[in-house]
Design a protein around this motif. Structure first.
Motif, PDB file in Angstrom:
ATOM      1  N   SER A 107       0.849  -1.187   0.000  1.00 16.94           N
ATOM      2  CA  SER A 107       0.000   0.000   0.000  1.00 16.94           C
ATOM      3  C   SER A 107       0.885   1.237   0.000  1.00 16.94           C
ATOM      4  CB  SER A 107      -0.925   0.012   1.225  1.00 16.94           C
ATOM      5  OG  SER A 107      -1.751  -1.135   1.238  1.00 16.94           O
ATOM      6  N   GLY A 108       0.726   2.068  -1.019  1.00 18.41           N
ATOM      7  CA  GLY A 108       1.549   3.265  -1.132  1.00 18.41           C
ATOM      8  C   GLY A 108       0.713   4.518  -1.286  1.00 18.41           C
ATOM      9  N   ALA A 109       1.386   5.666  -1.283  1.00 18.20           N
ATOM     10  CA  ALA A 109       0.695   6.949  -1.381  1.00 18.20           C
ATOM     11  C   ALA A 109       0.183   7.214  -2.785  1.00 18.20           C
ATOM     12  CB  ALA A 109       1.630   8.080  -0.953  1.00 18.20           C
ATOM     13  N   SER A 110       0.710   6.505  -3.781  1.00 20.85           N
ATOM     14  CA  SER A 110       0.266   6.656  -5.160  1.00 20.85           C
ATOM     15  C   SER A 110       0.332   5.305  -5.852  1.00 20.85           C
ATOM     16  CB  SER A 110       1.137   7.672  -5.905  1.00 20.85           C
ATOM     17  OG  SER A 110       2.453   7.141  -6.089  1.00 20.85           O
ATOM     18  N   LYS A 111      -0.323   5.197  -6.986  1.00 20.10           N
ATOM     19  CA  LYS A 111      -0.288   3.950  -7.746  1.00 20.10           C
ATOM     20  C   LYS A 111       1.139   3.627  -8.184  1.00 20.10           C
ATOM     21  CE  LYS A 111      -4.985   4.435  -9.584  1.00 20.10           C
ATOM     22  NZ  LYS A 111      -5.817   4.558 -10.802  1.00 20.10           N
ATOM     23  N   VAL A 112       1.842   4.654  -8.633  1.00 20.34           N
ATOM     24  CA  VAL A 112       3.215   4.445  -9.104  1.00 20.34           C
ATOM     25  C   VAL A 112       4.110   3.975  -7.964  1.00 20.34           C
ATOM     26  CG1 VAL A 112       5.245   5.587 -10.072  1.00 20.34           C
ATOM     27  CG2 VAL A 112       2.971   6.114 -10.973  1.00 20.34           C
ATOM     28  N   ASN A 113       3.979   4.617  -6.802  1.00 24.16           N
ATOM     29  CA  ASN A 113       4.792   4.244  -5.652  1.00 24.16           C
ATOM     30  C   ASN A 113       4.509   2.820  -5.195  1.00 24.16           C
ATOM     31  OD1 ASN A 113       4.531   4.223  -2.321  1.00 24.16           O
ATOM     32  ND2 ASN A 113       6.483   5.016  -3.064  1.00 24.16           N
ATOM     33  N   ALA A 114       3.236   2.457  -5.140  1.00 24.48           N
ATOM     34  CA  ALA A 114       2.867   1.106  -4.701  1.00 24.48           C
ATOM     35  C   ALA A 114       3.413   0.051  -5.649  1.00 24.48           C
ATOM     36  CB  ALA A 114       1.345   0.992  -4.590  1.00 24.48           C
ATOM     37  N   ALA A 115       3.249   0.265  -6.953  1.00 25.15           N
ATOM     38  CA  ALA A 115       3.714  -0.712  -7.940  1.00 25.15           C
ATOM     39  C   ALA A 115       5.240  -0.803  -7.951  1.00 25.15           C
ATOM     40  CB  ALA A 115       3.192  -0.344  -9.330  1.00 25.15           C
ATOM     41  N   ALA A 116       5.907   0.351  -7.898  1.00 30.38           N
ATOM     42  CA  ALA A 116       7.368   0.355  -7.944  1.00 30.38           C
ATOM     43  C   ALA A 116       7.964  -0.348  -6.727  1.00 30.38           C
ATOM     44  CB  ALA A 116       7.888   1.789  -8.031  1.00 30.38           C
ATOM     45  N   THR A 117       7.389  -0.107  -5.553  1.00 30.98           N
ATOM     46  CA  THR A 117       7.925  -0.698  -4.329  1.00 30.98           C
ATOM     47  C   THR A 117       7.740  -2.205  -4.303  1.00 30.98           C
ATOM     48  OG1 THR A 117       7.459   1.343  -3.092  1.00 30.98           O
ATOM     49  CG2 THR A 117       7.840  -0.649  -1.806  1.00 30.98           C
ATOM     50  N   VAL A 118       6.540  -2.678  -4.637  1.00 31.36           N
ATOM     51  CA  VAL A 118       6.303  -4.125  -4.595  1.00 31.36           C
ATOM     52  C   VAL A 118       7.131  -4.841  -5.653  1.00 31.36           C
ATOM     53  CG1 VAL A 118       4.343  -4.334  -6.187  1.00 31.36           C
ATOM     54  CG2 VAL A 118       4.488  -5.819  -4.197  1.00 31.36           C
ATOM     55  N   ASN A 119       7.380  -4.197  -6.797  1.00 35.25           N
ATOM     56  CA  ASN A 119       8.223  -4.817  -7.820  1.00 35.25           C
ATOM     57  C   ASN A 119       9.691  -4.869  -7.383  1.00 35.25           C
ATOM     58  OD1 ASN A 119       6.234  -5.443  -9.701  1.00 35.25           O
ATOM     59  ND2 ASN A 119       6.306  -3.423 -10.641  1.00 35.25           N
ATOM     60  N   ARG A 120      10.137  -3.851  -6.664  1.00 35.90           N
ATOM     61  CA  ARG A 120      11.518  -3.876  -6.140  1.00 35.90           C
ATOM     62  C   ARG A 120      11.696  -5.026  -5.156  1.00 35.90           C
ATOM     63  NH1 ARG A 120      13.692   1.754  -3.944  1.00 35.90           N
ATOM     64  NH2 ARG A 120      15.520   0.403  -3.631  1.00 35.90           N
ATOM     65  N   ILE A 121      10.708  -5.228  -4.315  1.00 36.48           N
ATOM     66  CA  ILE A 121      10.779  -6.321  -3.342  1.00 36.48           C
ATOM     67  C   ILE A 121      10.779  -7.661  -4.056  1.00 36.48           C
ATOM     68  CG2 ILE A 121       9.574  -7.445  -1.432  1.00 36.48           C
ATOM     69  CD1 ILE A 121       8.502  -4.670  -0.663  1.00 36.48           C
ATOM     70  N   ALA A 122       9.903  -7.809  -5.054  1.00 34.44           N
ATOM     71  CA  ALA A 122       9.833  -9.066  -5.808  1.00 34.44           C
ATOM     72  C   ALA A 122      11.147  -9.347  -6.517  1.00 34.44           C
ATOM     73  CB  ALA A 122       8.677  -8.998  -6.809  1.00 34.44           C
TER      74      ALA A 122
END
Length: 228
Positions: A107-122
């Motif tokens: 869960s992020g403050a924006s769609k871009v932030n949420a997607a970018a963060t979860v992809n970095r973790i993956a």
């Protein structure tokens, strides 16, 4: 029936209050933002775990423990960890799906932030998994080579062939973890705690409730006095 008539008469007599209170509270709800009114966006990535006989990386439960604790991020994503620390884990949810699948949701403050963060973790997990897979594969190759070079005779040749066959079969079954579904900014869903419209409706409902209580309350007092 007398009670209903008195309530109705009271409402008609103070009709301006009946109309004004819901409108005023509705307007307040529309124009004044809620104290904790904020939006959050979720993005998810799905991983298929590998198979190379490493319980920590090939089994959903240990992987969930791995990805929901700080050491993994300190070692693999130190910059992300240093910037967010414990908030990173509170915004991340790792769940087990059917079979050997796991889903990472952030869960992020924006769609871009949420997607970018979860992809970095993956990607960090896939990189760590690939290193362990390659180590296991190299060890299997070394074992096959050593067995092939060993000198045997008699019944031992049969045992060696069986062992080589088993090693070859295991090698064919081996696979690293893979990314089945990458998170994209377009799929994130925003959730607003209270939009202006919702706050206005809530204000109107609250106003109607207060008006109703104001109109009915004298009847309760009247019944109590008559009963004494």
């Amino acid at each position: 029936m007398n009670v209903i008539r008195r309530i109705w008469a009271r409402l008609k007599k103070y009709i301006w209050i009946v109309l004004a209170v819901p409108v005023i509270l509705g307007g307040i709800g529309w124009f004044i933002p809620a104290a904790h009114d904020s939006s959050s966006y979720q993005a998810s990535a799905t991983l298929s775990l590998g198979m190379y006989w490493n319980n920590d990386y090939n089994t959903p439960e240990p992987v969930i423990q791995l990805l929901t604790n700080g050491p993994f991020y300190q070692n693999n994503l130190p910059e992300l960890w240093n910037n967010q620390k414990q908030s990173l884990l509170s915004h991340l949810n790792v769940t087990s799906l059917k079979g050997n699948l796991i889903q990472l949701t952030y869960s992020g403050a924006s769609k871009v932030n949420a997607a970018a963060t979860v992809n970095r973790i993956a990607q960090a997990f896939l990189k760590s998994d690939q290193e362990r897979y390659q180590t296991r594969r190299a060890l299997t190759d070394q074992t096959i080579q050593a067995v092939n070079q060993s000198k045997t005779n008699g019944n031992t040749d049969i045992d060696r062939e069986r062992f080589l066959y088993q090693l070859g079969s295991d090698k064919l079954k081996m696979k690293p973890a893979t990314l089945l579904e990458q998170a994209t900014a377009g799929t994130g869903q925003g959730s607003n705690t209270f939009s202006p419209k919702k706050r206005a409706v809530l204000g109107i409902m609250l106003g109607l409730t207060l008006v109703f209580l104001w109109a009915v309350f004298p009847e309760f007092v009247r019944e109590k006095e008559e009963g004494m």
